[in-house]
Design a protein around this motif. Structure first.
Motif, short mmCIF file in Angstrom:
data_model
loop_
_atom_site.label_atom_id
_atom_site.label_comp_id
_atom_site.label_asym_id
_atom_site.label_seq_id
_atom_site.Cartn_x
_atom_site.Cartn_y
_atom_site.Cartn_z
N ASP A 173 39.61 45.78 48.62
CA ASP A 173 39.76 46.30 47.26
C ASP A 173 40.28 45.24 46.30
O ASP A 173 39.82 45.16 45.15
CB ASP A 173 40.68 47.52 47.25
N LEU A 174 41.22 44.43 46.74
CA LEU A 174 41.76 43.37 45.87
C LEU A 174 40.72 42.27 45.63
O LEU A 174 40.64 41.71 44.52
CB LEU A 174 43.03 42.78 46.48
N ILE A 175 39.93 41.96 46.65
CA ILE A 175 38.87 40.96 46.49
C ILE A 175 37.82 41.48 45.51
O ILE A 175 37.43 40.78 44.57
CB ILE A 175 38.24 40.60 47.85
N LYS A 176 37.42 42.72 45.65
CA LYS A 176 36.45 43.31 44.73
C LYS A 176 37.02 43.33 43.31
O LYS A 176 36.31 43.03 42.34
CB LYS A 176 36.06 44.71 45.18
N ASP A 177 38.28 43.68 43.18
CA ASP A 177 38.93 43.72 41.86
C ASP A 177 38.84 42.37 41.15
O ASP A 177 38.55 42.31 39.95
CB ASP A 177 40.39 44.15 42.01
N TYR A 178 39.08 41.29 41.89
CA TYR A 178 38.97 39.96 41.30
C TYR A 178 37.55 39.73 40.78
O TYR A 178 37.35 39.29 39.64
CB TYR A 178 39.35 38.87 42.29
N PHE A 179 36.56 40.03 41.60
CA PHE A 179 35.19 39.78 41.20
C PHE A 179 34.70 40.75 40.12
O PHE A 179 33.80 40.41 39.35
CB PHE A 179 34.26 39.76 42.42
N ASP A 180 35.31 41.93 40.01
CA ASP A 180 34.99 42.83 38.90
C ASP A 180 35.17 42.11 37.56
O ASP A 180 34.30 42.17 36.69
CB ASP A 180 35.90 44.07 38.90
#
Length: 99
Positions: free
Chosen positions: A32-39
């Motif tokens: 979730d944190l990795i996806k948040d960065y790429f968002d």
């Protein structure tokens, strides 16, 4: 990154991956944190070029380290940075374990 889809990009990371982002001071230690960065990063429409790289391959792992440069399509700004990727073979696919 070319997909522009943070879910697809985040799925390239291993289940226990650590992402130390190029343009963020916050370590990302789960999906979730990795996806948040790429968002947010992908909104800048980055186009990356590796200018110098060094690859090493071992049994069940690979490493790629060097220098890359991103041009942000949204602003035209350029970010030059060092990078390192460690890949592991997980569930029949190569995944990013550390970046």
């Amino acid at each position: 990154l070319a997909t522009g889809d943070s879910q697809i990009v985040a799925s390239r990371y291993a289940s226990d991956a650590v992402l130390l982002p190029t343009v963020s001071d916050t370590p990302r230690t789960d999906h979730d944190l990795i996806k948040d960065y790429f968002d947010s990063f992908l909104l800048k429409k980055p186009q990356g070029v590796i200018t110098d790289g060094n690859i090493r391959i071992g049994d069940g792992w690979a490493q790629d380290a060097g220098i890359y440069e991103f041009t942000m399509g949204e602003t035209g700004g350029v970010v030059k940075a060092r990078y390192s990727f460690v890949y592991v073979y997980e569930d029949g696919q190569w995944k990013i374990s550390h970046h």
